[in-house]
Design a protein around this motif. Structure first.
Motif, PDB file in Angstrom:
ATOM      1  N   CYS A  69       0.854  -1.191   0.000  1.00  0.00           N
ATOM      2  CA  CYS A  69       0.000   0.000   0.000  1.00  0.00           C
ATOM      3  C   CYS A  69       0.895   1.248   0.000  1.00  0.00           C
ATOM      4  N   VAL A  71       0.064   4.171   0.812  1.00  0.00           N
ATOM      5  CA  VAL A  71      -0.306   5.104   1.885  1.00  0.00           C
ATOM      6  C   VAL A  71       0.335   4.666   3.193  1.00  0.00           C
ATOM      7  N   CYS A  72       0.096   3.399   3.578  1.00  0.00           N
ATOM      8  CA  CYS A  72       0.560   2.944   4.906  1.00  0.00           C
ATOM      9  C   CYS A  72       1.723   1.949   4.830  1.00  0.00           C
ATOM     10  N   CYS A  81      -4.679  -0.084   0.550  1.00  0.00           N
ATOM     11  CA  CYS A  81      -5.114  -1.354   1.125  1.00  0.00           C
ATOM     12  C   CYS A  81      -6.513  -1.224   1.735  1.00  0.00           C
ATOM     13  N   CYS A  84      -6.759   1.245   4.746  1.00  0.00           N
ATOM     14  CA  CYS A  84      -6.727   2.663   4.368  1.00  0.00           C
ATOM     15  C   CYS A  84      -8.026   3.104   3.679  1.00  0.00           C
TER      16      CYS A  84
HETATM   17 ZN   LIG Z   1      -2.781   1.075   3.510  1.00  0.00          ZN
END
Ligand SMILES: [Zn+2]
Length: 214
Positions: A69, A71-72, A81, A84
């Protein structure tokens, strides 16, 4: 003496190539020595072919069907994911962990409903891993982003020397960036030197609830 050595060599060479290949693959795994590799391989010889096919198939799709992912930095089936993307979760709460296995451990406790940031490592000077080698810069810019809405960051790195050093470094950086941000540290109830990955759900729950300002 020489004769015996030759004899042993001949016996060693009699192991079929297919078996030798599997033994060598197991030997490359962490924590598996030559004896265990042999035992696992010969165990697999007794497993029905269908089950072996499913095993091989799942290993084959392990990396093909997963993604990181952006983002995270957790591993999931999609990017972003499922965690998120989940709007039911509390996106003002962000929990920082060392590795994806820690996310799995915290998710098992089912009490934590915020989001995550996976560092994919820890600051470890002895092994030449500095802050730039793990996802700390990505964490800082994620929190800096005015749209993120993050109000509290829970530092859930392991209570080991490296984990503490990592938490300390991140906390300092976060306070320089935004002094209003609440920074807390998971830990109470977790034995010193323990891995979050191996902690049971109840202990993790307590550690999360008993987090203190950091
Ligand atoms: Zn994520």
């Amino acid at each position: 003496m020489e004769k015996i050595e030759n004899f042993e060599l001949k016996i060693a060479m009699k192991i079929p190539k297919a078996i030798q290949n599997v033994i060598e693959s197991f030997e490359r795994l962490p924590g598996i020595g030559p004896k265990s590799a042999e035992r696992l391989t010969f165990y697999l010889l007794h497993v029905p072919q269908g089950e072996l096919d499913r095993f091989a198939q799942s290993v084959q799709s392990l990396k093909k069907d997963t993604t990181i992912c952006t983002v995270c930095f957790n591993i999931g089936e999609s990017d972003p994911c499922s965690i998120c993307q989940d709007m039911q979760r509390n996106h003002s709460l962000l929990c920082v962990v060392e590795q994806p296995l820690d996310v799995i451990a915290l998710e098992k406790s089912k009490k934590y409903t915020g989001t995550y940031h996976v560092l994919n490592g820890k600051i470890d000077p002895l092994n030449n891993i500095g802050p730039d080698e793990i996802r700390i810069n990505e964490l800082l810019s994620r929190i800096k982003n005015s749209e993120s809405g993050i109000k509290e960051v829970i530092l859930a790195t392991n209570p080991t020397m490296e984990g503490e050093a990592t938490a300390m470094y991140i906390s300092k950086k976060l306070k320089v960036q935004n002094e209003k941000l609440k920074v807390s540290r998971i830990g109470r109830g977790l034995p010193i030197g323990a891995d979050i990955e191996y902690a049971d759900p109840t202990t993790l729950d307590r550690a999360m609830e008993g987090r203190s300002e950091y």
